[in-house]
Structure formats: C-alpha cells, structure tokens
Design an enzyme around this catalytic site. Sequence first.
Site, short mmCIF file in Angstrom:
data_model
loop_
_atom_site.label_atom_id
_atom_site.label_comp_id
_atom_site.label_asym_id
_atom_site.label_seq_id
_atom_site.Cartn_x
_atom_site.Cartn_y
_atom_site.Cartn_z
N HIS A 1 -1.45 -5.88 -14.73
CA HIS A 1 -1.90 -4.74 -13.91
C HIS A 1 -3.20 -4.14 -14.46
O HIS A 1 -3.29 -2.93 -14.71
CB HIS A 1 -0.80 -3.66 -13.81
CG HIS A 1 -1.04 -2.67 -12.71
ND1 HIS A 1 -0.05 -2.09 -11.97
CD2 HIS A 1 -2.20 -2.16 -12.21
CE1 HIS A 1 -0.57 -1.26 -11.08
NE2 HIS A 1 -1.89 -1.28 -11.21
N ARG B 1 -0.07 -3.82 -5.06
CA ARG B 1 1.05 -3.22 -5.80
C ARG B 1 2.19 -4.23 -5.85
O ARG B 1 2.39 -5.00 -4.90
CB ARG B 1 1.57 -1.96 -5.09
CG ARG B 1 0.81 -0.71 -5.39
CD ARG B 1 0.98 -0.25 -6.85
NE ARG B 1 0.26 0.99 -7.10
CZ ARG B 1 -0.99 1.04 -7.60
NH1 ARG B 1 -1.64 -0.05 -7.91
NH2 ARG B 1 -1.56 2.21 -7.80
P1 NDP Z 1 -7.83 2.25 0.83
O1 NDP Z 1 -6.95 3.40 1.17
O2 NDP Z 1 -9.31 2.44 0.85
O3 NDP Z 1 -7.52 1.01 1.83
C1 NDP Z 1 -6.24 0.67 2.21
C2 NDP Z 1 -6.36 -0.42 3.28
O4 NDP Z 1 -5.04 -0.87 3.60
C3 NDP Z 1 -6.96 0.13 4.58
O5 NDP Z 1 -7.81 -0.83 5.16
C4 NDP Z 1 -5.73 0.33 5.47
O6 NDP Z 1 -5.99 0.22 6.86
C5 NDP Z 1 -4.87 -0.82 5.01
N1 NDP Z 1 -3.46 -0.58 5.33
C6 NDP Z 1 -2.64 0.39 4.88
N2 NDP Z 1 -1.43 0.28 5.45
C7 NDP Z 1 -1.48 -0.79 6.27
C8 NDP Z 1 -0.55 -1.40 7.14
N3 NDP Z 1 0.71 -0.93 7.30
N4 NDP Z 1 -0.96 -2.47 7.87
C9 NDP Z 1 -2.21 -2.94 7.72
N5 NDP Z 1 -3.15 -2.42 6.91
C10 NDP Z 1 -2.77 -1.33 6.20
O7 NDP Z 1 -7.34 1.71 -0.59
P2 NDP Z 1 -8.19 0.91 -1.69
O8 NDP Z 1 -8.85 -0.23 -1.03
O9 NDP Z 1 -9.02 1.85 -2.49
O10 NDP Z 1 -7.01 0.42 -2.66
C11 NDP Z 1 -5.96 -0.39 -2.18
C12 NDP Z 1 -4.85 -0.46 -3.20
O11 NDP Z 1 -5.25 -1.22 -4.33
C13 NDP Z 1 -4.43 0.86 -3.85
O12 NDP Z 1 -3.58 1.62 -2.98
C14 NDP Z 1 -3.70 0.40 -5.08
O13 NDP Z 1 -2.33 0.19 -4.80
C15 NDP Z 1 -4.37 -0.93 -5.41
N6 NDP Z 1 -5.13 -0.90 -6.66
C16 NDP Z 1 -4.76 -1.77 -7.66
C17 NDP Z 1 -5.47 -1.80 -8.84
C18 NDP Z 1 -5.14 -2.79 -9.90
O14 NDP Z 1 -5.71 -2.73 -11.00
N7 NDP Z 1 -4.27 -3.75 -9.63
C19 NDP Z 1 -6.59 -0.88 -9.09
C20 NDP Z 1 -6.88 -0.02 -7.98
C21 NDP Z 1 -6.16 -0.02 -6.81
P3 NDP Z 1 -6.96 1.27 7.63
O15 NDP Z 1 -8.35 1.00 7.08
O16 NDP Z 1 -6.84 0.93 9.04
O17 NDP Z 1 -6.45 2.64 7.25
C1 OXD Z 2 -4.86 2.20 -9.43
C2 OXD Z 2 -4.35 1.19 -10.37
O1 OXD Z 2 -4.20 2.50 -8.42
O2 OXD Z 2 -4.95 1.03 -11.47
O3 OXD Z 2 -5.97 2.73 -9.69
O4 OXD Z 2 -3.38 0.50 -10.06
#
Ligand code: NDP
Ligand code: OXD
Length: 294
Positions: free
Chosen positions: A257, A209
């Site tokens: 994005h 993000r």
């Molecule tokens: P998940 O919820 O599956 O994974 C999030 C990961 O981040 C987990 O491993 C979590 O740790 C870790 N995390 C969260 N907070 C912290 C912290 N404070 N310190 C360390 N690690 C942390 O999310 P996804 O993998 O499905 O997606 C991640 C992000 O990708 C989405 O939230 C979105 O913002 C972004 N995204 C962007 C897109 C784009 O087109 N640019 C498309 C889709 C998503 P733990 O495993 O220990 O909980």
């Molecule tokens: C999502 C994105 O969160 O597209 O799926 O950013």
Amino acid sequence: MLLPSHAFAVLGQPFDRPRVGYVLSWRHPPGALNGLPNLKVVFSLGAGVDHLLVDPALPDAPIVRVVDSDLTARMSEWVVMHALIHLRQLRRYERQQRERLWADDDGQPKAADVQVGVLGLGVLGRDAAAKLGTLGFRVAGWSATPKTLDGVDTFSGADGLARLLAQTDMLVVLLPLTAETKGLLDAGLFARLKRDGPLGGPILINAGRGGLQVDADIVAALASGALKGASLDVFEREPLPVDSPLWRHPAVYVSPHNAAISEAGAIAAAIARQIEAFERGEPLENVIDRARGY
Ligand code: NDP
Ligand code: OXD
C-alpha cells in the site's frame, strides 16, 4: 512553522476538546472525534476518505481530502511501471536470467496491441490514463458520471462497465471504496474480461482500495485462467496476512500500500493553506460528498 497562531494537540494525549477547530486524521479510532463542539473541518491525511466514513460517530463537519500533484505523479509511475512489467513479461525474463537461459521464442506484443481499462477517472485515474496513452496503450475508462476525455474512450454506469470489460486486456483500478464499489473486483467481474488478448489473458492492476477486491477470487481466477496476472498495492486485510497465497504467487506482484504515499511536508503545507483561506472566508477545496462516499 505552519499556522503559528494555532495550537496543536495529539489524539491520545490530554487536550481541551472545545478548543478543537480542525482535525487531521488517518484511520482514527471510531468514536475518537466525538465531543468536539467547535469542530469546523476534518482533513483526511490521504486521498481516500473511506477510513473516515467507517466511523459511525464521525462529526457532521466538511471533509477535505488530499489532492496533490506529487501524489498523483507517484501513482501514475506505479501504474505505468506495472503496465510495462506485464507487457514486457519482466518476471519471465528475470527467471530466465537466473537460469542463464537465452530464449525469446514467442516475441513481445507492443503497447498499441493492448487495451487498458481504467476504473475510476478522477484525479488519479485521468492522469494514469493519459500517461498510459502516451506510451501507446489503447485506453478506455469508466466513471460514475459520463465524461469526455482526449484519447480515452469513456464509459459509465453498469452497461458501460460491461462494454469496457469485454474489450479489456489490462484492468487498472483507481476507484474509491464506497458502498457501491465494495467487492466489485470479484469472480463475476473477472469472468467478463476479454480472454483472448495479446497478453495471454487479462491482467488486474489495483491500487484503489483492498475492499474493492475479493482476494480469494483473484487467487481462483489466476488458477482458472480468468486472470493471467495481477499487481496489487491494496488488500482486503492490510498488512497482507503472511499466509496469503498472493505473497508467493508467481503471477502476482505485491506492494505494501505504497503506490503513492502522501509527502508529509506537502500535505501539511496544503492543509495550512486551506485553514488560512477558510479563516479568510474563502471556500474549502477538495471537499468530498458524504452521500456518494468520495
Ligand atoms: P477521485 O474522487 O478524484 O476519483 C474517483 C473516481 O472514481 C471518479 O472518476 C468517480 O466517478 C469514480 N467512481 C466512484 N464511484 C464509482 C462508481 N460506483 N462507479 C463508477 N465510477 C465510480 O479519487 P482519486 O482519483 O483522487 O483517488 C481514487 C482512489 O485512489 C482513492 O479514493 C483511494 O482509495 C486510492 N488511493 C490509493 C493510494 C495508494 O497508495 N494505493 C494513494 C492515493 C489514493 P465520477 O468522476 O463520475 O465521480
Ligand atoms: C490515500 C492512500 O488514500 O495513501 O492517500 O491510500
């Protein structure tokens, strides 16, 4: 037709608010979900839910996010593409081609020389880490809670982040935007990355993000050498303002994005399946934890 026994309404047009059981949202106007007394579930139309949690009046219903194999595959494609672009110096060879310049004076490092650090080891981070590993990159990852993953050195917590950064040549960011992660990618963090790696300086690849990063600190880090290059799919302000120096920076790749767009048909079918299962009394899947923010 999906859910033939349900009626659909579109926000902004008149509808009977007490009849609403489910909401599907991508960046609804804050407060727009007020006054829905029979709301059962809010479905995020993306994987991230920060766009919902910014609404201070968000109703207290479970929030379900998108987890979709096609979206995951597309994100890993984007990450792998940019890792290879920086590894193989694509921009340099494009410039040389324009100049008809045949030059290969300093050779090319190989993937196995490069240490990648993946911030976020969730659905997306784990898949990207595995695919980078298949290409030969050395891969480490960081998450909130400790993890054990085949072929990936794992770190968690503040100490873990410091250790991961100190060994990282290429930083891939697939974190959610939460109160804890906001602004994490700033000058202080860039200063902790490894400087003397095979790529001539650290590379930042962020598709998590825009709120995770401080755009001005990225520009300054590129000028000081704290960063050698960046691939950015997300920005503090989107669309990226036309006067942002990131657009024209020779070491920066900008995408709008769209690293991983949710495929509308697949997302709609998954939501319909969840609603049918929920109405049969089965538990919802991919429910986020509001306290954590993801
Ligand atoms: P998940 O919820 O599956 O994974 C999030 C990961 O981040 C987990 O491993 C979590 O740790 C870790 N995390 C969260 N907070 C912290 C912290 N404070 N310190 C360390 N690690 C942390 O999310 P996804 O993998 O499905 O997606 C991640 C992000 O990708 C989405 O939230 C979105 O913002 C972004 N995204 C962007 C897109 C784009 O087109 N640019 C498309 C889709 C998503 P733990 O495993 O220990 O909980
Ligand atoms: C999502 C994105 O969160 O597209 O799926 O950013």
